[in-house]
Structures are given as C-alpha cells and as structure tokens.
Design an enzyme around this catalytic site. Structure first.
Site, mmCIF file in Angstrom:
data_model
loop_
_atom_site.group_PDB
_atom_site.id
_atom_site.type_symbol
_atom_site.label_atom_id
_atom_site.label_comp_id
_atom_site.label_asym_id
_atom_site.label_seq_id
_atom_site.Cartn_x
_atom_site.Cartn_y
_atom_site.Cartn_z
ATOM 1 N N ASN A 10 0.838 -1.194 0.000
ATOM 2 C CA ASN A 10 0.000 0.000 0.000
ATOM 3 C C ASN A 10 0.880 1.253 0.000
ATOM 4 O O ASN A 10 0.385 2.360 0.120
ATOM 5 C CB ASN A 10 -0.922 -0.006 1.229
ATOM 6 C CG ASN A 10 -1.928 -1.144 1.158
ATOM 7 O OD1 ASN A 10 -2.649 -1.280 0.181
ATOM 8 N ND2 ASN A 10 -1.967 -1.986 2.184
ATOM 9 N N ASP A 71 9.926 -7.208 0.533
ATOM 10 C CA ASP A 71 10.220 -6.767 1.889
ATOM 11 C C ASP A 71 11.632 -6.232 1.812
ATOM 12 O O ASP A 71 12.503 -6.832 1.175
ATOM 13 C CB ASP A 71 10.109 -7.896 2.911
ATOM 14 C CG ASP A 71 10.063 -7.337 4.332
ATOM 15 O OD1 ASP A 71 9.349 -6.341 4.556
ATOM 16 O OD2 ASP A 71 10.745 -7.879 5.211
#
Length: 197
Positions: A10, A71
């Site tokens: 997001n 990540d």
C-alpha cells in the site's frame, strides 16, 4: 491484453518505483486498492524473503492474479544488521520515516563504523510457482539527516551511496532506480518473468 501483476503493498513510493522498473516488459501493476481488497498481512518472518513470500501468497490468495511483494530494509553493521526486517517499524508505530532515520542516527552517534546496506527480497507467487529474488545496495550511514534532497523515502536521507558520494535523497529517481537494492531484485524477477509465458 497487458500482462498484469498484483503488487502487495500500500506504499505509493514502492508502487511508483516498481512500476517504473517493470514498465520495460509492458506489465500493468495492480495494487490492493486497485483490486479492492483489504491487504494488511502480518509480517511474521525473520528474513526479508520470508516476509515477501507471506505478502505475495496472501495477495495471490485474495486475487488469484500472479502476485509479487517485496520486503526491504536497511541493515547497519554497527547494530548487528539492525533494524533489518524491522526497518519500517523501528522505534515503534508513533515514528514516521524521518523519526526512524533520526533514531538510527542517534544510535550510531560517535560510532566510526557507518557501513550499511539496503536489502530487498521480492517474491513471486502464482498458481504453480513460488519464487524469490534478492538484491543489496552497499552504502554508509551519514552523520546527519539530509534536509536538502527531495528524492526517495524511508532512510534515503541518511544513506550515502559511495559511488556518487551523496545520500539517496539527493539522487534522482532514474539514477537511484538503476542501482538500488530493489532494482537488483527486480532485475532477477524480470529475468524470471521473461521465461514465463
């Protein structure tokens, strides 16, 4: 029809960076918001790779569209590679990007060892495949927070890229995207995607 990939984030800065790098394959990036799904998986992994896979699997489960997730974080030698997977949560939820960067500078105050690297793992998941790709960008932590630069996000104002002797926050996106940890991981993903129909 354009090839589509769901991107498990997001974070609009990441969406912009990933989209600009994957553009060369004509891939349309769809975010959880675009797909109207609620996406906030718990990152319980102890490595960047584990967390990327958690996110990509969750997004594929929700959308059934081939999904990628990353990540990433900063690893500081003098802090035994911390904050690492906790980079986005370093110092607690009340801190913003600048607060986390300033906390990191505080923890390094007086320390001569400024070596650090950005690390990124990108996971790809579809109905038959789980794959991950990793990239690193070596650098140094500055002595102070850069308030001049207008580029980047996160720890970029304190991450010096030695070949240019500037913090990432002073390096234009096009240049940063050609050398970043995310770019290196995405290059590996691109090679992989070129082999998939």
């Amino acid at each position: 029809m354009k090839r589509q990939l769901a991107l498990g984030t997001n974070n609009l800065n990441k969406v912009k960076e990933v989209s600009s790098i994957l553009m060369e394959l004509g891939i349309q990036i769809l975010t959880p918001k675009d797909l109207k799904v609620s996406f906030n998986p718990e990152e319980t992994g102890s490595t960047f790779k584990e967390n990327a896979l958690i996110k990509a699997k969750e997004l594929f489960y929700l959308t059934k569209i081939p999904s990628i997730a990353d990540d990433s974080g900063i690893c500081v030698s003098a802090l035994k590679d911390e904050p690492g997977v906790y980079s986005a949560r370093f110092g607690g939820p009340e801190l913003n990007d600048e607060g986390r960067a300033l906390l990191l500078l505080e923890k390094l105050k007086g320390n001569q060892n400024r070596k650090a690297y950005y690390a990124c793992a990108i996971a790809y998941v579809d109905e038959s495949t789980e794959q991950s790709f990793e990239g690193r960008c070596e650098g140094l932590i500055s002595e102070e927070y850069d308030r001049i630069g207008i580029y980047g996000f996160g720890y970029d104002p304190i991450f010096i890229f030695p070949p240019l002797q500037k913090p990432f926050s002073q390096i234009q996106e096009e240049t940063k995207n050609s050398v970043s940890h995310r770019k290196k991981a995405l290059d590996e993903l691109l090679k992989f995607l070129k082999t998939k129909p």
